[in-house]
Design a protein around this motif. Structure first.
Motif, short mmCIF file in Angstrom:
data_model
loop_
_atom_site.label_atom_id
_atom_site.label_comp_id
_atom_site.label_asym_id
_atom_site.label_seq_id
_atom_site.Cartn_x
_atom_site.Cartn_y
_atom_site.Cartn_z
N LEU A 200 0.84 -1.19 0.00
CA LEU A 200 0.00 0.00 0.00
C LEU A 200 0.88 1.25 0.00
CD1 LEU A 200 -2.87 1.37 0.54
CD2 LEU A 200 -2.23 1.26 2.95
N LEU A 201 0.53 2.22 -0.83
CA LEU A 201 1.23 3.51 -0.85
C LEU A 201 0.25 4.61 -0.47
CD1 LEU A 201 3.41 5.62 -1.52
CD2 LEU A 201 2.75 5.40 -3.93
N LEU A 202 0.60 5.38 0.55
CA LEU A 202 -0.16 6.57 0.93
C LEU A 202 0.66 7.80 0.54
CD1 LEU A 202 -1.44 5.68 4.53
CD2 LEU A 202 -2.62 5.38 2.35
N SER A 203 0.03 8.72 -0.18
CA SER A 203 0.70 9.97 -0.52
C SER A 203 -0.36 11.03 -0.76
CB SER A 203 1.57 9.81 -1.78
OG SER A 203 0.78 9.53 -2.91
N GLY A 204 0.07 12.28 -0.76
CA GLY A 204 -0.85 13.38 -1.03
C GLY A 204 -2.00 13.42 -0.05
N GLU A 205 -3.21 13.61 -0.57
CA GLU A 205 -4.39 13.74 0.28
C GLU A 205 -4.61 12.51 1.14
OE1 GLU A 205 -9.25 14.19 -0.19
OE2 GLU A 205 -7.95 14.86 -1.83
N ALA A 206 -4.39 11.32 0.58
CA ALA A 206 -4.60 10.09 1.34
C ALA A 206 -3.67 10.01 2.54
CB ALA A 206 -4.38 8.87 0.45
N ARG A 207 -2.47 10.55 2.40
CA ARG A 207 -1.53 10.52 3.51
C ARG A 207 -1.81 11.62 4.53
NH1 ARG A 207 1.20 11.88 7.28
NH2 ARG A 207 3.45 12.09 7.50
N TYR A 208 -2.18 12.82 4.04
CA TYR A 208 -2.26 13.99 4.92
C TYR A 208 -3.65 14.28 5.47
CZ TYR A 208 2.46 15.31 3.41
OH TYR A 208 3.81 15.34 3.17
N ALA A 209 -4.72 13.82 4.81
CA ALA A 209 -6.06 14.26 5.20
C ALA A 209 -7.03 13.13 5.54
CB ALA A 209 -6.66 15.13 4.09
N TRP A 210 -6.68 11.91 5.23
CA TRP A 210 -7.58 10.79 5.50
C TRP A 210 -7.06 9.97 6.68
CZ3 TRP A 210 -11.88 8.87 2.48
CH2 TRP A 210 -12.23 9.70 1.41
N HIS A 211 -7.93 9.74 7.66
CA HIS A 211 -7.61 8.81 8.73
C HIS A 211 -7.64 7.39 8.17
CE1 HIS A 211 -8.67 12.31 11.12
NE2 HIS A 211 -8.22 11.71 12.21
N HIS A 212 -6.73 6.55 8.60
CA HIS A 212 -6.79 5.14 8.21
C HIS A 212 -6.82 4.28 9.47
CE1 HIS A 212 -2.42 6.02 8.48
NE2 HIS A 212 -2.28 4.75 8.88
N TYR A 213 -7.53 3.18 9.36
CA TYR A 213 -7.60 2.29 10.52
C TYR A 213 -7.96 0.88 10.08
CZ TYR A 213 -12.63 1.38 11.42
OH TYR A 213 -13.92 0.92 11.38
N ILE A 214 -7.71 -0.07 10.97
CA ILE A 214 -8.04 -1.47 10.73
C ILE A 214 -9.10 -1.87 11.74
CG2 ILE A 214 -7.18 -3.84 10.67
CD1 ILE A 214 -4.40 -2.68 10.06
N PRO A 215 -10.29 -2.26 11.30
CA PRO A 215 -11.35 -2.65 12.25
C PRO A 215 -10.91 -3.79 13.16
CG PRO A 215 -12.24 -2.38 10.03
CD PRO A 215 -10.75 -2.32 9.90
N HIS A 216 -11.39 -3.74 14.39
CA HIS A 216 -11.01 -4.74 15.38
C HIS A 216 -12.00 -5.91 15.33
CE1 HIS A 216 -8.07 -2.09 17.51
NE2 HIS A 216 -8.85 -1.14 17.02
N HIS A 217 -11.83 -6.79 14.37
CA HIS A 217 -12.63 -8.01 14.35
C HIS A 217 -11.88 -9.10 13.61
CE1 HIS A 217 -13.65 -6.76 10.28
NE2 HIS A 217 -14.26 -5.69 10.73
#
Length: 310
Positions: free
Chosen positions: A252-269
């Motif tokens: 996975l590559l995060l850059s630009g808006e995806a890196r700076y403005a979007w929260h990322h998380y992994i659901p706990h299940h």
């Protein structure tokens, strides 16, 4: 761990610091040292390796792509006087990361235990209490077992014309997730790392979800069929969600808006649903997150999320 493993690039335009060289080798009376003496004129070599059991094909591994490209242009399809006048047939080759060897490499080193998962840090330690790195305390260079991954990243066509300094990565965090353990929503601290963040998934799959929270001024410019506006119960505000399935060996590559403005998380299940199918998480998932530590302040275009611009 054995000799490095090489293969043909999936993309025909993909350059590499490794060359597959046919029509030379011990079976035709040419030693690895003789081959190295010819190719070392174009740059520093990592080594010369047998490409297969034929004895007539080798891999010449350079320390950088530019040297390999120079050797390719000078020697491909031409008789080489230093190697008995034999014509060399050359193509680019890439190091192939071996997932099991990568996992064995990290498992042979000490883990640090957090509340629900284990971590390792290389290059610089990420301090979870301040969500940043101590740039004055370098842990050393990144380990050699990362070389195949770093090479694949640097030779990716996406970065063919990019500034080489932009993809020089110096920090690695390895995370081990047991079944059911995820990651809380967050944006990697802007002042801690540069624009590009790479994450390699090994051993098991997961769903990673991305959230763009409304801030009053921001509006999505283009509607997307896979974006949905939902109420996010964590803070009661509206947000846009997008989910990505990360199978083992995906990068996975995060850059630009995806890196700076979007929260990322992994659901706990323990179970994920992908295209209507139920996918059970493995007994462990290990991620390799590669980043470049930022030297100064962040000057991104998203000040509302930026700790350097608040």
């Amino acid at each position: 761990m054995g000799l490095p493993r090489f293969g043909r690039p999936k993309n025909g335009d993909e350059l590499s610091s490794n060359l597959f060289v046919a029509n030379c080798g011990p079976a035709v009376g040419i030693s690895d040292d003789e081959i190295a003496s010819v190719f070392s004129k174009f740059g520093e070599l990592n080594g010369v390796y047998a490409a297969d059991d034929s004895g007539t094909r080798v891999i010449v591994s350079f320390s950088d792509v530019g040297s390999a490209q120079s050797a390719f242009m000078a020697l491909h399809g031409k008789p080489c006087p230093e190697l008995g006048g034999r014509s060399l047939f050359i193509r680019y080759s890439v190091l192939q990361p071996n997932p099991q060897e990568l996992l064995q490499s990290v498992d042979s080193r000490p883990w640090n235990s957090l509340a629900k998962r284990r971590v390792q840090h290389y290059g610089y330690e990420f301090c979870y209490d301040i969500r940043n790195v101590n740039t004055k305390r370098c842990l050393g260079e990144l380990p050699s077992f990362l070389s195949p991954i770093l090479e694949r990243i640097s030779s990716c066509p996406t970065f063919k014309n990019a500034d080489p300094d932009r993809i020089v990565l110096d920090q690695l965090t390895v995370n081990e997730y047991p079944p059911g353990v995820g990651l809380s929503p967050h944006i990697d601290t802007h002042s801690a790392f540069e624009d590009l963040i790479f994450s390699l998934s090994l051993a098991g799959p997961c769903i990673m979800e991305f959230r763009r929270y409304g801030d009053g001024d921001w509006r999505p410019r283009v509607a997307s069929s896979i974006d949905t506006k939902v109420d996010c119960p964590e803070d009661g505000s509206n947000c846009i969600k997008r989910a990505i399935y990360l199978p083992p060996r995906s990068l996975l590559l995060l850059s630009g808006e995806a890196r700076y403005a979007w929260h990322h998380y992994i659901p706990h299940h323990k179970i994920d649903k992908v295209d209507g199918k139920v996918i059970r998480r493995a007994s462990r998932r290990v991620s390799f997150t590669l980043r470049k530590v930022r030297a100064g302040l962040c000057k991104c275009e998203f000040p509302q999320y930026c700790d350097s611009q608040r």
